[in-house]
Design a protein around this motif. Structure first.
Motif, PDB file in Angstrom:
ATOM      1  N   ILE A  35       7.132  -6.647  -2.143  1.00  0.00           N
ATOM      2  CA  ILE A  35       6.210  -6.858  -3.265  1.00  0.00           C
ATOM      3  C   ILE A  35       4.859  -7.365  -2.787  1.00  0.00           C
ATOM      4  CG2 ILE A  35       5.838  -8.040  -5.467  1.00  0.00           C
ATOM      5  CD1 ILE A  35       8.850  -8.361  -5.726  1.00  0.00           C
ATOM      6  N   VAL A  36       3.797  -6.698  -3.250  1.00  0.00           N
ATOM      7  CA  VAL A  36       2.448  -7.198  -3.010  1.00  0.00           C
ATOM      8  C   VAL A  36       1.877  -7.686  -4.350  1.00  0.00           C
ATOM      9  CG1 VAL A  36       1.425  -4.863  -3.172  1.00  0.00           C
ATOM     10  CG2 VAL A  36       0.154  -6.697  -2.046  1.00  0.00           C
ATOM     11  N   PHE A  37       1.516  -8.964  -4.381  1.00  0.00           N
ATOM     12  CA  PHE A  37       0.914  -9.558  -5.577  1.00  0.00           C
ATOM     13  C   PHE A  37      -0.600  -9.576  -5.435  1.00  0.00           C
ATOM     14  CE2 PHE A  37       5.105 -11.485  -6.312  1.00  0.00           C
ATOM     15  CZ  PHE A  37       5.188 -11.448  -7.691  1.00  0.00           C
ATOM     16  N   GLN A  38      -1.275  -9.324  -6.540  1.00  0.00           N
ATOM     17  CA  GLN A  38      -2.737  -9.396  -6.583  1.00  0.00           C
ATOM     18  C   GLN A  38      -3.148 -10.596  -7.434  1.00  0.00           C
ATOM     19  OE1 GLN A  38      -4.612  -6.403  -9.047  1.00  0.00           O
ATOM     20  NE2 GLN A  38      -6.475  -6.384  -7.840  1.00  0.00           N
ATOM     21  N   VAL A  39      -3.968 -11.474  -6.863  1.00  0.00           N
ATOM     22  CA  VAL A  39      -4.503 -12.598  -7.635  1.00  0.00           C
ATOM     23  C   VAL A  39      -6.015 -12.430  -7.715  1.00  0.00           C
ATOM     24  CG1 VAL A  39      -4.732 -15.105  -7.811  1.00  0.00           C
ATOM     25  CG2 VAL A  39      -2.666 -14.107  -6.808  1.00  0.00           C
ATOM     26  N   GLN A 134       0.946  -0.335  -1.218  1.00  0.00           N
ATOM     27  CA  GLN A 134       1.627   0.567  -2.156  1.00  0.00           C
ATOM     28  C   GLN A 134       1.952   1.889  -1.468  1.00  0.00           C
ATOM     29  OE1 GLN A 134       0.207   0.758  -6.398  1.00  0.00           O
ATOM     30  NE2 GLN A 134      -1.296  -0.746  -5.730  1.00  0.00           N
ATOM     31  N   ARG A 135       0.992   2.404  -0.712  1.00  0.00           N
ATOM     32  CA  ARG A 135       1.220   3.665   0.000  1.00  0.00           C
ATOM     33  C   ARG A 135       2.398   3.556   0.952  1.00  0.00           C
ATOM     34  NH1 ARG A 135      -0.340   5.669   4.772  1.00  0.00           N
ATOM     35  NH2 ARG A 135      -1.542   3.799   5.182  1.00  0.00           N
ATOM     36  N   LEU A 136       2.608   2.352   1.489  1.00  0.00           N
ATOM     37  CA  LEU A 136       3.704   2.134   2.438  1.00  0.00           C
ATOM     38  C   LEU A 136       5.010   1.766   1.728  1.00  0.00           C
ATOM     39  CD1 LEU A 136       1.670   0.154   5.138  1.00  0.00           C
ATOM     40  CD2 LEU A 136       2.420   2.547   5.267  1.00  0.00           C
ATOM     41  N   GLY A 137       5.038   1.887   0.386  1.00  0.00           N
ATOM     42  CA  GLY A 137       6.294   1.686  -0.324  1.00  0.00           C
ATOM     43  C   GLY A 137       6.489   0.320  -0.942  1.00  0.00           C
ATOM     44  N   TRP A 138       5.492  -0.528  -0.847  1.00  0.00           N
ATOM     45  CA  TRP A 138       5.596  -1.826  -1.515  1.00  0.00           C
ATOM     46  C   TRP A 138       5.319  -1.652  -3.009  1.00  0.00           C
ATOM     47  CZ3 TRP A 138       4.948  -6.956   1.225  1.00  0.00           C
ATOM     48  CH2 TRP A 138       5.178  -6.844   2.604  1.00  0.00           C
ATOM     49  N   SER A 139       5.966  -2.475  -3.812  1.00  0.00           N
ATOM     50  CA  SER A 139       5.690  -2.496  -5.252  1.00  0.00           C
ATOM     51  C   SER A 139       4.545  -3.461  -5.517  1.00  0.00           C
ATOM     52  CB  SER A 139       6.932  -2.937  -6.023  1.00  0.00           C
ATOM     53  OG  SER A 139       7.974  -2.005  -5.834  1.00  0.00           O
ATOM     54  N   TYR A 140       3.759  -3.130  -6.537  1.00  0.00           N
ATOM     55  CA  TYR A 140       2.554  -3.902  -6.869  1.00  0.00           C
ATOM     56  C   TYR A 140       2.774  -4.672  -8.156  1.00  0.00           C
ATOM     57  CZ  TYR A 140      -2.168  -4.125  -9.140  1.00  0.00           C
ATOM     58  OH  TYR A 140      -3.306  -4.483  -9.815  1.00  0.00           O
ATOM     59  N   LEU A 141       2.404  -5.930  -8.149  1.00  0.00           N
ATOM     60  CA  LEU A 141       2.408  -6.716  -9.378  1.00  0.00           C
ATOM     61  C   LEU A 141       1.089  -7.469  -9.467  1.00  0.00           C
ATOM     62  CD1 LEU A 141       6.050  -8.163  -9.362  1.00  0.00           C
ATOM     63  CD2 LEU A 141       5.059  -6.731 -11.144  1.00  0.00           C
ATOM     64  N   LYS A 142       0.414  -7.305 -10.585  1.00  0.00           N
ATOM     65  CA  LYS A 142      -0.816  -8.073 -10.774  1.00  0.00           C
ATOM     66  C   LYS A 142      -0.473  -9.398 -11.435  1.00  0.00           C
ATOM     67  CE  LYS A 142      -5.487  -8.076 -12.503  1.00  0.00           C
ATOM     68  NZ  LYS A 142      -6.623  -7.359 -13.042  1.00  0.00           N
ATOM     69  N   ALA A 143      -0.837 -10.515 -10.785  1.00  0.00           N
ATOM     70  CA  ALA A 143      -0.572 -11.838 -11.335  1.00  0.00           C
ATOM     71  C   ALA A 143      -1.514 -12.117 -12.499  1.00  0.00           C
ATOM     72  CB  ALA A 143      -0.740 -12.898 -10.249  1.00  0.00           C
ATOM     73  N   GLY A 144      -1.204 -13.117 -13.266  1.00  0.00           N
ATOM     74  CA  GLY A 144      -2.065 -13.508 -14.390  1.00  0.00           C
ATOM     75  C   GLY A 144      -1.544 -12.956 -15.696  1.00  0.00           C
ATOM     76  N   PHE A 145      -2.125 -13.436 -16.790  1.00  0.00           N
ATOM     77  CA  PHE A 145      -1.580 -13.153 -18.119  1.00  0.00           C
ATOM     78  C   PHE A 145      -2.276 -11.974 -18.793  1.00  0.00           C
ATOM     79  CE2 PHE A 145      -1.237 -17.754 -17.244  1.00  0.00           C
ATOM     80  CZ  PHE A 145       0.118 -17.769 -17.016  1.00  0.00           C
TER      81      PHE A 145
END
Lengths: 145, 145, 145
Positions: A35-39, A134-145
């Motif tokens: 998982i890659v999180f974006q803050v 993401q290209r390498l197969g990680w899932s993306y989740l954007k943090a925050g509400f």
């Protein structure tokens, strides 16, 4: 006729059962994600919520590789004098969670690398880092509400 | 010379054509997607906007598998006494759209499972559910503005 | 004993080195991504931040295919009389970045196609366009804070 009446009497009971018929879906595969999180937000409530979320994820899937990419105003989550989660950053980094700050964001906000918590590393571009993961197969989740 | 003048006279017309040269891009492949939505906000405008979006998607690609994962403050979209879209939830669930609430979020907010609308099911972790769906080829969309 | 004392004296120095041990992670693969951005917010600060981000991405990975999908209130980023980034839109479009407006959002907001900047094109559904791009291997980034 009696049979029908009997069935009609049962109907409300069935409906009740239906209404309570919640299920917990299968968690098969939960162990297999990266998982890659974006803050991008400087909202400290979002930073705290993310720390809880990291604990929750690791309690279910302990070996999940996780990278947290901070850019834009989200950079401040990793700036020593601004962050409200310094203690959790140390704990999470010790558990192998990776925190990275975007070098473009550092430059735009005149933040020196020394001002960033020692647990964090840097990436040339936060956006490209997230896209690449993401290209390498990680899932993306954007943090925050 | 006359030729050039003639062409110059035509220029504004060409520019006008250029300015109006909008195209609608191909929708090839729109039928082939599976979508996992993330709801983390308690903003009821975002909940209503999501319901419209579900209708729009299904009007173009009627069989699109859709799962809506509610966690954090987004949980309240699925709490009977709080949600402003109860009617739409019933309608969308009847059309096969799946709504799930995160069990971590229930616990953190002291919300009992009985308080959740009967159309919803549960997942152990909202974040892992969304990550897992992406790993399995679903597209991710974060709801909210 | 002397050896231990000597090592203890060295400890603070090592800790200092550790504290400064930031690294810039590898950018391998940054050239190989395609990115679809989602704009759902009408926050003009987010629109400006996105324009900067496009420049940053292209400065590191000049040939990155990029599509920016505007829907919901994000539509206004592409409406001539509302956008605050008209000049940048022209520049970015000239560099091959694609801007598209969602036709559902146009209809819901009573915005005519003529009101949209000439650099933009249209898609039947913003949500399906983003989902479809992900299915085709594009990475997804939601704009905004």
């Amino acid at each position: 006729m009696k049979k029908i009446c009997f069935l009609l009497l049962l109907l409300p009971a069935f409906q009740f059962v239906q209404a309570q018929n919640h299920q917990t879906l299968s968690d098969e595969g939960y162990q297999d994600n990266k998982i890659v999180f974006q803050v991008v937000t400087q909202d400290t409530l979002a930073h705290k919520a993310l720390m809880k979320q990291l604990n929750n994820i690791r309690s279910v899937a302990p070996n999940t590789p996780i990278e947290v990419v901070c850019h834009g105003p989200g950079l401040y989550m990793l700036v020593s004098e601004r962050t409200v989660i310094q203690k959790q950053l140390v704990e999470q980094a010790a558990k192998g969670i990776s925190f990275v700050a975007c070098e473009f964001s550092l430059k735009e906000r005149n933040v020196s690398k020394d001002a960033v918590v020692p647990e964090a590393n840097f990436v040339r571009s936060g956006a490209l880092e997230i896209a690449n993961k993401q290209r390498l197969g990680w899932s993306y989740l954007k943090a925050g509400f």
